[in-house]
Design a protein around this motif. Sequence first.
Motif, mmCIF file in Angstrom:
data_model
loop_
_atom_site.group_PDB
_atom_site.id
_atom_site.type_symbol
_atom_site.label_atom_id
_atom_site.label_comp_id
_atom_site.label_asym_id
_atom_site.label_seq_id
_atom_site.Cartn_x
_atom_site.Cartn_y
_atom_site.Cartn_z
ATOM 1 N N PHE A 36 -9.553 2.316 -0.757
ATOM 2 C CA PHE A 36 -9.573 2.760 0.332
ATOM 3 C C PHE A 36 -10.381 4.260 0.209
ATOM 4 O O PHE A 36 -10.586 4.792 -0.967
ATOM 5 N N GLY A 37 -11.088 4.606 1.261
ATOM 6 C CA GLY A 37 -11.630 5.994 1.491
ATOM 7 C C GLY A 37 -10.484 7.067 1.364
ATOM 8 O O GLY A 37 -9.382 6.680 1.657
ATOM 9 N N GLN A 38 -10.971 8.390 1.365
ATOM 10 C CA GLN A 38 -10.154 9.535 1.239
ATOM 11 C C GLN A 38 -9.778 9.771 2.827
ATOM 12 O O GLN A 38 -8.862 10.490 2.711
ATOM 13 N N GLY A 39 -10.247 9.302 3.564
ATOM 14 C CA GLY A 39 -9.856 9.724 4.937
ATOM 15 C C GLY A 39 -10.704 10.667 5.834
ATOM 16 O O GLY A 39 -11.272 11.548 5.092
ATOM 17 N N ILE A 87 0.814 -1.055 0.078
ATOM 18 C CA ILE A 87 -0.025 0.016 -0.050
ATOM 19 C C ILE A 87 0.868 1.172 0.120
ATOM 20 O O ILE A 87 2.067 1.344 0.482
ATOM 21 N N LYS A 135 -1.812 12.451 1.334
ATOM 22 C CA LYS A 135 -3.101 11.821 0.808
ATOM 23 C C LYS A 135 -3.630 10.669 1.396
ATOM 24 O O LYS A 135 -3.256 10.004 2.348
ATOM 25 N N ALA A 136 -4.493 10.116 0.676
ATOM 26 C CA ALA A 136 -5.094 8.875 1.037
ATOM 27 C C ALA A 136 -4.254 7.807 0.830
ATOM 28 O O ALA A 136 -3.269 7.495 0.127
ATOM 29 N N LEU A 137 -4.670 6.357 1.350
ATOM 30 C CA LEU A 137 -3.946 5.073 1.213
ATOM 31 C C LEU A 137 -4.393 4.430 -0.315
ATOM 32 O O LEU A 137 -5.640 4.775 -0.511
ATOM 33 N N TRP A 141 0.709 -4.173 9.879
ATOM 34 C CA TRP A 141 1.470 -3.373 8.841
ATOM 35 C C TRP A 141 3.137 -2.935 9.402
ATOM 36 O O TRP A 141 3.231 -2.830 10.648
ATOM 37 N N GLY A 142 3.659 -3.013 8.190
ATOM 38 C CA GLY A 142 5.143 -2.325 8.582
ATOM 39 C C GLY A 142 5.239 -0.733 8.812
ATOM 40 O O GLY A 142 4.253 -0.171 8.506
ATOM 41 N N GLN A 143 6.010 -0.198 9.194
ATOM 42 C CA GLN A 143 6.242 1.136 9.605
ATOM 43 C C GLN A 143 6.236 2.252 8.264
ATOM 44 O O GLN A 143 6.065 3.277 8.432
ATOM 45 N N ALA A 197 2.151 4.012 10.756
ATOM 46 C CA ALA A 197 1.418 2.950 9.865
ATOM 47 C C ALA A 197 -0.057 2.948 10.298
ATOM 48 O O ALA A 197 -0.397 3.201 11.660
ATOM 49 N N PRO A 198 -0.879 2.601 9.488
ATOM 50 C CA PRO A 198 -2.454 2.501 9.664
ATOM 51 C C PRO A 198 -2.370 1.235 10.795
ATOM 52 O O PRO A 198 -1.691 0.298 10.897
ATOM 53 N N TRP A 254 -8.381 -3.971 -3.716
ATOM 54 C CA TRP A 254 -9.140 -3.206 -2.604
ATOM 55 C C TRP A 254 -8.919 -1.647 -2.706
ATOM 56 O O TRP A 254 -8.041 -1.279 -3.544
ATOM 57 N N PHE A 304 -9.593 5.789 7.822
ATOM 58 C CA PHE A 304 -9.816 5.287 6.518
ATOM 59 C C PHE A 304 -10.818 4.169 6.501
ATOM 60 O O PHE A 304 -10.616 3.231 7.510
ATOM 61 N N GLN A 362 1.281 5.630 0.079
ATOM 62 C CA GLN A 362 0.578 6.992 0.705
ATOM 63 C C GLN A 362 1.156 8.113 0.034
ATOM 64 O O GLN A 362 2.344 8.356 0.639
ATOM 65 N N PHE A 398 4.023 1.027 2.190
ATOM 66 C CA PHE A 398 3.739 0.106 3.136
ATOM 67 C C PHE A 398 3.634 -1.414 2.808
ATOM 68 O O PHE A 398 3.212 -1.539 1.887
ATOM 69 N N TRP A 400 -4.147 0.921 -2.199
ATOM 70 C CA TRP A 400 -3.881 -0.528 -2.422
ATOM 71 C C TRP A 400 -3.002 -0.589 -3.864
ATOM 72 O O TRP A 400 -3.562 -0.190 -4.934
#
Lengths: 126, 107
Positions: free
Chosen positions: B98-101, A39, A45-47, A116-118, B43-44, B96, B87, A41, A96, A49
């Motif tokens: 994701f939403g924008q947060g 993933i 911004k957003a994540l 998740w990784g850092q 991280a999430p 998959w 998110f 980012q 990530f 996939w």
Amino acid sequence: QIALRESGPTLVKPTQTLTLICTFSGFSLKTDSVGVGWIRQSPGKALEWLGIIYWDDDTRYLPSLKTRLTITKGTSENQVVVTLSNVSPVDTGTYFCAHKYYDFASGDGLDAFDVWGQGTMVTVSS
Amino acid sequence: DIEMTQSPSSLSASVGERVTITCRASQNIDKYLNWYQQIPGKAPKLLIYGASSLQSGVPSRFRGGGSGTDFTLTITSLQPEDFAIYFCQQSYVTTWTFGQGTKVEIK
């Protein structure tokens, strides 16, 4: 205890290929229904996939990146490698890797990234 | 692609308040909806999976609900450590999204 850690270059030039490694512990990618996903980012911004590789080498990719993205198992049993070719500044961001275990047949596990990784920050710039 | 739309994009709330975040899918995703919390620079962290199941170790003040196209994440009593970005993410199809947060800030 499951843990993942991303590693790779922090700076890549446009048109080059980015290679990142996810090194993990606490699980095996030989176990049925296990997957490691990627993933990213972009700053603020957003994540997004990117893709995933499963225990049986099945891989899935974000359609918009399918021609540039490859996810493989590493030479070490506890590593997954992602390569992104022909990068541009829009590929700048934090990358990530994350663990997934979900057995659709039995319902065992979670259909989500539970660890998740850092993350590792990559800048694409000349 | 299934598009995930969160609302609001940000909100301000006080400690102790009840907060609800909404996530809408562009098509039916049954209950294949997860919620993550991200502290900036970290991280999430998975909070809720399968729309309403609480991930192990997550405080019970976090509650997920909904099915089909409309989902909610509710924090019943906001705590100082809950100020973060949230998110949603669908796992209904193999790619998959994701939403924008939603950024939750201190009032």
